[in-house]
Enzyme design. Structure first.
Site, PDB file in Angstrom:
ATOM      1  N   TYR A 190       0.832  -1.207   0.000  1.00  0.00           N
ATOM      2  CA  TYR A 190       0.000   0.000   0.000  1.00  0.00           C
ATOM      3  C   TYR A 190       0.862   1.251   0.000  1.00  0.00           C
ATOM      4  O   TYR A 190       0.509   2.267  -0.602  1.00  0.00           O
ATOM      5  CB  TYR A 190      -0.945  -0.007   1.202  1.00  0.00           C
ATOM      6  CG  TYR A 190      -2.140  -0.900   1.023  1.00  0.00           C
ATOM      7  CD1 TYR A 190      -3.290  -0.436   0.400  1.00  0.00           C
ATOM      8  CD2 TYR A 190      -2.110  -2.222   1.451  1.00  0.00           C
ATOM      9  CE1 TYR A 190      -4.394  -1.251   0.221  1.00  0.00           C
ATOM     10  CE2 TYR A 190      -3.200  -3.056   1.279  1.00  0.00           C
ATOM     11  CZ  TYR A 190      -4.342  -2.567   0.657  1.00  0.00           C
ATOM     12  OH  TYR A 190      -5.417  -3.391   0.468  1.00  0.00           O
ATOM     13  N   GLU A 192      -7.883  -6.827   5.859  1.00  0.00           N
ATOM     14  CA  GLU A 192      -7.060  -7.932   5.369  1.00  0.00           C
ATOM     15  C   GLU A 192      -6.338  -8.632   6.510  1.00  0.00           C
ATOM     16  O   GLU A 192      -6.199  -9.866   6.509  1.00  0.00           O
ATOM     17  CB  GLU A 192      -6.086  -7.417   4.309  1.00  0.00           C
ATOM     18  CG  GLU A 192      -6.786  -7.067   3.002  1.00  0.00           C
ATOM     19  CD  GLU A 192      -6.022  -6.087   2.133  1.00  0.00           C
ATOM     20  OE1 GLU A 192      -4.791  -5.947   2.318  1.00  0.00           O
ATOM     21  OE2 GLU A 192      -6.659  -5.443   1.271  1.00  0.00           O
ATOM     22  N   ARG A 221      -3.133 -16.449 -10.010  1.00  0.00           N
ATOM     23  CA  ARG A 221      -4.494 -16.452 -10.534  1.00  0.00           C
ATOM     24  C   ARG A 221      -5.427 -17.023  -9.476  1.00  0.00           C
ATOM     25  O   ARG A 221      -5.025 -17.808  -8.622  1.00  0.00           O
ATOM     26  CB  ARG A 221      -4.607 -17.303 -11.803  1.00  0.00           C
ATOM     27  CG  ARG A 221      -3.782 -16.808 -12.977  1.00  0.00           C
ATOM     28  CD  ARG A 221      -4.281 -15.489 -13.541  1.00  0.00           C
ATOM     29  NE  ARG A 221      -3.566 -15.141 -14.757  1.00  0.00           N
ATOM     30  CZ  ARG A 221      -2.413 -14.458 -14.777  1.00  0.00           C
ATOM     31  NH1 ARG A 221      -1.866 -14.060 -13.638  1.00  0.00           N
ATOM     32  NH2 ARG A 221      -1.818 -14.183 -15.916  1.00  0.00           N
ATOM     33  N   THR A 244     -18.132 -23.511 -12.026  1.00  0.00           N
ATOM     34  CA  THR A 244     -17.265 -24.091 -11.002  1.00  0.00           C
ATOM     35  C   THR A 244     -17.702 -23.732  -9.577  1.00  0.00           C
ATOM     36  O   THR A 244     -17.832 -24.623  -8.736  1.00  0.00           O
ATOM     37  CB  THR A 244     -15.785 -23.731 -11.246  1.00  0.00           C
ATOM     38  OG1 THR A 244     -15.648 -22.320 -11.427  1.00  0.00           O
ATOM     39  CG2 THR A 244     -15.263 -24.429 -12.478  1.00  0.00           C
ATOM     40  N   PRO A 245     -17.938 -22.452  -9.239  1.00  0.00           N
ATOM     41  CA  PRO A 245     -18.420 -22.190  -7.881  1.00  0.00           C
ATOM     42  C   PRO A 245     -19.811 -22.755  -7.641  1.00  0.00           C
ATOM     43  O   PRO A 245     -20.159 -23.101  -6.501  1.00  0.00           O
ATOM     44  CB  PRO A 245     -18.414 -20.656  -7.788  1.00  0.00           C
ATOM     45  CG  PRO A 245     -18.500 -20.178  -9.194  1.00  0.00           C
ATOM     46  CD  PRO A 245     -17.752 -21.197 -10.001  1.00  0.00           C
ATOM     47  N   VAL A 303     -17.770 -12.108 -10.565  1.00  0.00           N
ATOM     48  CA  VAL A 303     -17.096 -11.756 -11.818  1.00  0.00           C
ATOM     49  C   VAL A 303     -15.670 -12.291 -11.739  1.00  0.00           C
ATOM     50  O   VAL A 303     -14.958 -12.012 -10.791  1.00  0.00           O
ATOM     51  CB  VAL A 303     -17.067 -10.235 -12.047  1.00  0.00           C
ATOM     52  CG1 VAL A 303     -16.253  -9.891 -13.279  1.00  0.00           C
ATOM     53  CG2 VAL A 303     -18.485  -9.694 -12.179  1.00  0.00           C
TER      54      VAL A 303
END
EC number: 1.14.12.17
Length: 405
Positions: A99, A141, A210, A284-285, A398
């Site tokens: 960041y 996070e 990925r 897939t999900p 997405v």
């Protein structure tokens, strides 16, 4: 999440720069990425360079910057965005130091592109505003990292996994069953989430990360991802770099670095009627959600709607058929875009038409989950809304940089 840490002056200055941002458009983010990768090339080990070539990442970043500036006095409207991005960042193993780098190049980009408008006051305001945003992200996070690490089978950062099985599912999709090299347990996940996969294909100067959706229910000892071989040159010469590497070079017994499960798109309730709608590898999900619901045996009605090019590209067709036999409350339908007239009552040709099966589904009480190309999901969402489905009932994922529709 609020902007209480920012003064009224800072908020006013940042909001005053919105027209500047909108006029510059993605020129800001194009300049930003070029600058950052030139001066900090090590970040190419993290960013998806295919999305750089396609322009999707630049557009997504510009949209995020503009949304932040517009809503800096009411950051609660960005809660969903923060959650989605924070999950994605953990799958890249983003750290607070990243960041700092991004913030430096963002400020320098604004200074270089708009030297007249970028006064000392504007610089100070944007520096403060970015600091608040960075703290929001790093805080969330940190929570996600800790939650995952502290669970049974959890871990932090890349972990070495072995490919236990490699199974073709259709003409373009292959599944990889992954088990940890250390033989220990793996953390459970929410049906619909994904894994980060870190590889370094031959002839690549940098690592590539990925995200691939988990395509089976959680079992505590292995994961399954199902990867489509991406083809074509629409986005440049690196299209399908990782997917083709996995298909062509990764075999059973090989090892991969895996980041823990993440993602804010997941099954909200296994006890409500559920409609799973997908196209192509977007199923897939949905397979993870379907397998999970069936395993719970909660007598929840499930409707599985899938669209693909033809039967050769229909992944998991046999498995869905088997689940339907074992779970009578499952109804499944498919649409083949390029295929002769179907003879089965649950098969159709052409594009997906929800109205053709709407009469069998509880439109007012079900949760609807969408995954596939953005154009497909936009068309399906419009159909659902026209049929009276509430927008709050519709959830979607997405692949790649987020896009709203």
């Amino acid at each position: 999440m609020c902007s209480a840490q920012l003064s009224a002056k800072t908020i006013a200055i940042v909001k005053s720069t919105v027209p500047l941002l909108e006029n510059a458009g993605v020129a800001i983010t194009n300049h930003f990425y070029q600058r950052m990768f030139r001066l900090n090339p090590e970040l190419k080990d993290i960013f998806n360079m295919t999305n750089q070539q396609s322009g999707r990442q630049q557009f997504a970043l510009f949209s995020a910057i503009a949304a932040y500036a517009k809503n800096i006095d009411n950051l609660s409207v960005l809660t969903e965005t923060v959650e989605r991005v924070a999950h994605k960042h953990t799958s890249f193993f983003i750290q607070p130091a990243h960041y700092d780098i991004v913030g430096h190049h963002l400020i320098e980009t604004l200074r270089e592109l708009a030297p007249d408008a970028f006064t000392a006051d504007v610089e100070q305001a944007w520096t403060e505003a970015y600091g608040v945003l960075a703290n929001i992200f790093t805080g969330r996070e940190r929570q996600l990292y800790q939650q995952t690490e502290q669970q049974q089978g959890g871990w932090y950062g890349p972990r070495r996994f072995k490919v236990q099985q490699k199974v073709p599912e259709s003409a373009l999709v292959t599944s990889f069953v992954l088990v940890p090299q250390d033989g220990e347990a793996v953390v459970d996940f929410q049906p619909g989430q994904y894994l980060g996969v870190k590889v370094k294909p031959a002839n690549c100067d940098y690592f590539e990360i990925r995200q691939y959706s988990l395509s089976d229910k959680a079992n505590g000892h292995s994961y399954r991802i199902s990867v489509k071989r991406e083809t074509g040159e629409v986005a440049g010469p690196v299209v399908g770099l990782v997917s083709n590497y996995l298909h062509d070079h990764i075999q059973e017994g090989d090892e991969l670095d895996i980041l823990p499960p993440a993602g804010d798109f997941f099954l909200q309730s296994a006890h409500l009627p559920t409609v799973l709608i997908s196209a192509g590898v977007g199923l897939t999900p949905m397979m993870s959600m379907l397998e999970s619901i069936v395993a719970l045996k909660q007598q929840t009605p499930v409707y599985f709607l899938h669209a693909c090019e033809d039967q050769a590209q229909h992944s998991f067709a046999g498995r869905v058929q088997q689940l339907a036999q074992d779970y009578p409350l499952l109804q499944h339908f498919c649409w083949y875009r390029n295929a002769p007239q179907m003879i089965e009552s649950n098969q159709f040709t052409g594009l997906m038409d929800i109205a053709a099966v709407a009469s069998v589904m509880p439109l007012q009480s079900a949760n609807f989950y969408l995954c596939g190309p953005t154009g497909f999901m936009k068309a399906v969402k419009e159909q659902l809304l026209a049929l009276g489905v509430g927008s709050a009932q519709i959830h979607y994922e997405v692949f790649g940089p987020h896009a709203d529709f």
